[in-house]
Design an enzyme around this catalytic site. Structure first.
Site, PDB file in Angstrom:
ATOM      1  CD  GLU B  61      -1.623  -2.451   1.345  1.00  0.00           C
ATOM      2  OE1 GLU B  61      -0.498  -2.642   1.874  1.00  0.00           O
ATOM      3  OE2 GLU B  61      -2.388  -3.378   1.016  1.00  0.00           O
ATOM      4  CG  HIS B 130     -11.049  -7.920   5.945  1.00  0.00           C
ATOM      5  ND1 HIS B 130     -10.174  -8.591   6.749  1.00  0.00           N
ATOM      6  CD2 HIS B 130     -10.571  -8.071   4.689  1.00  0.00           C
ATOM      7  CE1 HIS B 130      -9.217  -9.135   6.019  1.00  0.00           C
ATOM      8  NE2 HIS B 130      -9.435  -8.833   4.754  1.00  0.00           N
TER       9      HIS B 130
END
Lengths: 366, 322, 403
Positions: B61, B130
């Site tokens: 990322e 998540h």
């Protein structure tokens, strides 16, 4: 769908002691001598780990688990490397390393708790010298190196093994882990299972030079092993652990294997990879080749294999029943263990929460 | 043109529209190409626009955000996908240290027209990391804009606005609503994106929600004996104070709803602002209905953490009885 | 779980077939009873068809554009099935919201924010107090947990300071009605249009009363007026007919008539701030002189603007002197929450008949309005008559002197 790139072939430099056909091979550097009992144990453990995987996959399809990250095909890499560990060594797995958790003595029901959504951790890391699963890619590599640094400070003879996949080798945490480990000669084994896939991305897209060779750049040895060859995995891991214990520092092991199933149960691999790949790798199955070797060398016979299969069947039934009847924690437990010490704000929220839920007309009836 | 689409398809349509209009728009993220994204938001785009405009990135990322900054400096208009909310943190450094500051640092010479799409929020029965709601971290940082749609129409319009904006935009997509269907009018592309919108007029209580909680707030309004005015905040940075204040001036009561933990969340900021601007209009304390100050629980317990219509109605009772 | 198959019905008037125009649902969708699932076109019109079951669509049997005969299978529903939760890459998936209704709560105990030290009042109420130079700590709070309400502050203000200025427009002078005035107007409306008012009147020869008043004034230093004597007489009547000193309270079972143990006498006072109704609490326990003093004190407070909310609330019966304005009687409106109100008119010399002869006597009219739900005609009449009797009766002196 365009043709997916064929998975790379195992390089000749890979350490192999057991061929896909079940033949014992020799290697100039690595060798392994096990007792018959140990060979049979390894077979049994891999069968059970695969059975665990199959049951969990089925349970997910039935809505009993939220998801399952399959370890199918990676049994040798996981069971073998964990078999090499001493009792007090510490393992830092990913979220797919059920063979590792299994070998460390973690009750599979604890793994089920995570995938059923009952717990985010499942077990006490210190009970099994195995960290809880880490879902954020690469975090555990740094954590494992840190633990190893602590071992050095304690002048301990224990070692750490930390697991990660091919996709993770792109993350900064992994590189930083390498840097820290080499800087401090940390007693850590970096065990990379290159299962060829990071969800939909084939490893060769981002890995321009074999993963094990990166170690060179950081100043420690790297070794490529046939990840589906449990004997080679054990041999290589043992050697790396020895090296770590001696104070010589880290080793990077690249276990070349294949993710036979999907990334998780709701992934659809037909979108990005070809059936042919799968067929090729079926011929390299880790359990099959060991079975053939055991039979060919008279170490085990049909009745042994059948008995193990039957045992696994029975065990599978128990597992299924246990998962279906797994109790759920009480709702107010969401406030537990956020801190070690008393926390007034949280205590207030917990009290208000209990109050609120008791305020429903049908509370206590639920 | 008007069609009924799921939110995921509405986002897909917005991406397609943006890419057709400007060939400097490129998509960058993990598994967005052949796979079409883990929620299929980029489905079909790799096939139609090719691997040079829909780029599968390595698993990193920080790398995605950091290189996007360089790409933007080179004249591209990158639209990034962070696969899940809980995975944005390796990229947080690049977002805070560079993305938010470059325009200011260069006295306006360099623009970073980057959109970072992040599925966020809970309610999908997921494993750890998540179901996060980290929007407050980004709304707190000057130099970033933060948008979050609540339905297919706002998903379409707001994503287009985000991409067209020359400022960096963090675009939070409520993943539990990806499958919700709604009418999308493509001519509404540039509907006021940096403003809140009133989805339902009411006279008793102003309820401010955003992202996944907007539908929950509407459900509460349906089930309530009182007349609730439902405001979809949409823009988390900048916050549209004016619309909220106008509403509270009429109702005198405010309830704010978000999934993120209450402490230092968007609700705290709105409460402070409205507490000041509507001090003499309020007839009840401002109520916030939020996640608790705990890490997001395992999925079997998430229903106890997430605000639902019952909790909103409980807060409504409180402000009505004050 | 059963599968129900829906066949194309006869849409009307003997039609034999229809074309599928549009499906409104897909396999996997949950449907409710009577939910429209398909649009069909017949020779006559396009119609939507509802499904007679609730469940989940398992299969659609006819494509758009197909011409289907009546009776053909067009859609199958899995009846009684719970909507499936579609798993996602990382978990169980979204839990579909079923029909969203509120989960019932128990009868709630007060959920009050803990009160910190000091006076509690809403910001806007504080501003009102501050703008009107009212010290909040002197105001008695009648809100929850002693919160000072807008009404409390308005009452403290007394109405005059909050009397808004008027303005001019083409209709004439426009004077806003705010605060206390508005409150009183609303109360009046509530009373007048809730309690069925019956009004009765009687003329009383006040000569005896006036004699007593004169004697008492000479004997005592207090201000004794006919008003005080009427008040004493009303209190006596309330003790004899307690229903005139009660309240009608609506309950979940219907209503209760609450008979008050004491008489808190409210009396209308015209003050610079407008009409106020101070209350002498527990007037029934006061002897005559104490009653007189009480009335005087309350009147003074009201006139000087020093009356507190306690002084202005809690009355159980009201006496109003309209005679001071030079009128005899009327139809007074009962104070909200009370059962009756007595008005006394002017005392004026009129022709009166005594022993069949016409004489001149000071005559006063008494008017009693009462809530006909609580007090029937007989009772109301008797109560009024008893007041009149006390005032005219020779036993009055005994009543008065005993007190």
């Amino acid at each position: 769908m365009t043709t997916a790139p064929a998975s790379p072939n195992l390089q000749n430099s890979a350490v192999q002691l057991l061929t896909p056909e079940g033949e014992l091979a020799s290697h100039e550097t690595y060798s392994l001598t096990l007792t018959d009992a140990e060979y049979k144990l390894l077979y049994r453990e891999m069968v059970f780990v695969r059975r665990l995987d199959q049951e969990a996959t089925a349970l997910q399809r039935q809505g009993q688990l939220g998801l399952w990250a399959s370890s199918l095909g990676q049994e040798a890499a996981q069971v073998g490397s964990a078999f090499a560990l001493e009792k007090n060594d510490f393992a830092f797995p990913t979220y797919r390393d059920h063979g590792v958790a299994w070998m460390r003595g973690v009750d599979p029901m604890k793994i089920m708790q995570v995938y059923r959504g009952v717990s985010n951790g499942g077990w006490d890391p210190f009970e099994h010298r195995c960290n809880t699963y880490t879902i954020v890619i690469g975090n555990q590599v740094l954590n494992g190196v840190g633990y190893a640094m602590g071992l050095t400070l304690d002048q301990s003879e224990d070692a750490v093994i930390t697991y990660f996949g091919d996709g993770a080798t792109a993350q900064g945490d992994v590189h930083e882990g390498f840097v820290f480990a080499t800087t401090f000669d940390a007693p850590v084994v970096f065990f990379c299972q290159n299962n060829q896939w990071a969800i939909s991305q084939p490893s060769e897209k981002f890995v321009k030079s074999p993963i094990y060779k990166r170690a060179d750049g950081f100043g420690f040895p790297g070794v490529l092993v046939d990840g589906n060859d449990i004997l080679a995995v054990i041999a290589v891991t043992r050697a790396a652990l020895e090296r770590a214990r001696s104070g010589a520092g880290p080793t990077l092991i690249e276990a070349f294997t294949y993710r036979m199933a999907a990334h998780t149960t709701s992934d659809d691999p037909t979108r990005y990879r070809h059936e042919n790949d799968l067929q090729n790798w079926k011929l390299k199955d880790p359990i099959e080749r060991l079975k053939v070797m055991l039979a060919r060398n008279g170490i085990a016979d049909r009745s042994f294999f059948d008995a193990v299969g039957a045992e696994a069947d029975t065990w599978g039934e128990t597992l299924r029943a246990s998962v279906r009847s797994m109790p759920e924690p009480p709702p107010e437990s969401i406030f537990d263990h956020v801190y070690t010490e008393k926390h007034a704000v949280l205590d207030g929220q917990r009290a208000a929460f209990i109050d609120y839920h008791e305020g429903f007309a049908d509370s206590g009836v639920h | 043109m008007t069609t009924e689409l799921t939110m995921a398809k509405a986002l897909n349509l917005a991406l397609r529209t943006a890419m057709e209009a400007d060939n400097k728009v490129i998509l960058f993220g993990e598994d967005i190409g052949k796979l079409g994204g883990v929620f299929r938001v980029t489905d079909g785009l790799h096939k139609d626009f090719g691997e040079h405009r829909v780029i599968d990135s390595p698993l990193a990322e920080s790398g995605i955000v950091g290189t996007a900054i360089g790409l933007a400096m080179r004249g591209y208009r990158p639209v990034l996908e962070i696969q899940f909310d809980g995975f944005v943190f390796p990229g947080f450094d690049q977002i805070i240290s560079q993305l938010a500051k470059v325009h200011r640092r260069t006295h306006g010479s360099v623009k970073l027209p980057i959109t970072i799409r992040i599925p966020y929020g809970g309610g999908i029965g997921a494993v750890e990391h998540h179901s996060e709601s980290p929007e407050a971290f980004f709304a707190h940082i000057p130099g970033l804009r933060v948008l979050t749609p609540s339905d297919p129409q706002s998903a379409y319009s707001c994503l287009l606005s985000a991409i067209r904006s020359d400022d960096p935009v963090i675009f939070f997509e409520p993943k539990r609503r990806y499958w919700d269907k709604g009418v999308v009018d493509q001519t509404q592309a540039i509907a006021a994106p940096w403003q809140a919108r009133i989805l339902r007029a009411g006279s008793d209580v102003s309820v401010v929600a955003y992202g996944p909680m907007v539908k929950t707030a509407l459900q509460a309004a349906d089930a309530s004996e009182y007349s609730l005015e439902i405001i979809d905040l949409q823009s988390l940075s900048p916050i549209d104070d004016k619309s909220i204040a106008e509403s509270v001036a009429r109702t005198g009561r405010l309830v704010i709803v978000h999934e993120a933990p209450g402490t230092l969340g968007l609700g705290a900021e709105i409460a402070a602002r409205i507490g000041k601007s509507c001090f003499y209009n309020l007839v009840a304390p401002i109520e916030r209905v939020t996640g608790y100050d705990i890490p997001y629980p395992p999925s079997k317990l998430e229903e106890y953490y997430l605000p639902d219509h019952d909790r909103i109605l409980f807060a409504v009772d409180s402000v009505m009885e004050a | 779980m059963a599968i129900e198959i829906f066949h194309l019905p006869d849409a009307g008037e003997g039609l034999t077939e229809a074309e599928i125009v549009r499906w409104l649902v897909e396999p996997g969708d949950s449907v409710l009873v009577n939910q429209m699932v398909v649009e069909i076109e017949t020779a006559k019109a396009i119609v939507e068809l509802p499904i007679p079951w609730a469940g989940v669509v398992c299969a659609i049997h006819e494509d758009i554009g197909s011409v289907v005969p009546v009776g053909a299978q067009i859609i199958s529903i899995e009846v009684g099935a719970q909507p499936q939760r579609e798993p996602v890459l990382v978990g169980y998936g979204v839990k579909e919201d079923a029909l969203v209704t509120r989960r019932p709560r128990r009868e709630s105990t007060q959920r009050v924010q803990p009160v910190l030290a000091g006076v509690t009042a809403k910001p806007i109420v504080r501003k009102l107090a501050k703008d009107n130079a009212i010290d909040l700590s002197t105001v008695v709070g009648t809100g929850r947990n002693g919160e000072v309400t807008r009404e409390d502050v308005n009452a403290a203000i007394g109405g005059d300071a909050s009397a808004p200025r008027g303005s001019q427009d083409q209709l004439g002078e426009r004077i806003p009605v705010r605060g206390v005035q508005r409150m009183m107007a609303e109360a009046m409306v509530a009373s007048a249009f809730t309690a069925p008012h019956v009004t009765e009147w009687v003329d009383v020869d006040m000569s005896r009363t006036l004699e007593v008043v004169e004697r008492m004034r000479v004997a005592n230093s207090g201000r004794i007026t006919p008003f005080v004597v009427v008040a004493a007489a009303l209190i006596r009547a309330a003790q004899k007919y307690p229903r005139i000193n009660s309240s009608w309270v609506d309950t979940t079972e219907g209503a209760d008539v609450v008979i008050h143990p004491h008489v808190n006498l409210g009396f209308a006072a015209d003050t610079p701030a407008g009409l106020l109704v101070p209350v002498v609490r527990n007037a029934s326990a006061a002897n005559f002189l104490a009653l007189s003093a009480g009335i005087t004190e309350q009147m003074e407070k009201a006139r000087s603007g020093a009356a507190t909310p306690t002084d202005l609330t809690g009355g159980t019966i009201t006496l109003t002197n309209i005679g001071v304005f030079g009128v005899d009687g009327g139809t007074p409106i009962i104070a909200p929450g009370q059962a009756s109100i007595l008005a006394m008119g002017r005392i004026m010399n009129r022709p009166w008949v005594v022993n069949d002869a016409i004489v001149i006597r000071p005559i006063m009219q008494l008017t009693l309005s009462f809530d006909h739900r609580i007090i029937d005609g007989a009772l109301g009449s008797r109560a009024l008559a008893s007041v009149a009797t006390y005032l005219a009766d020779p036993a009055l002196e005994e009543l008065v002197l005993k007190n």
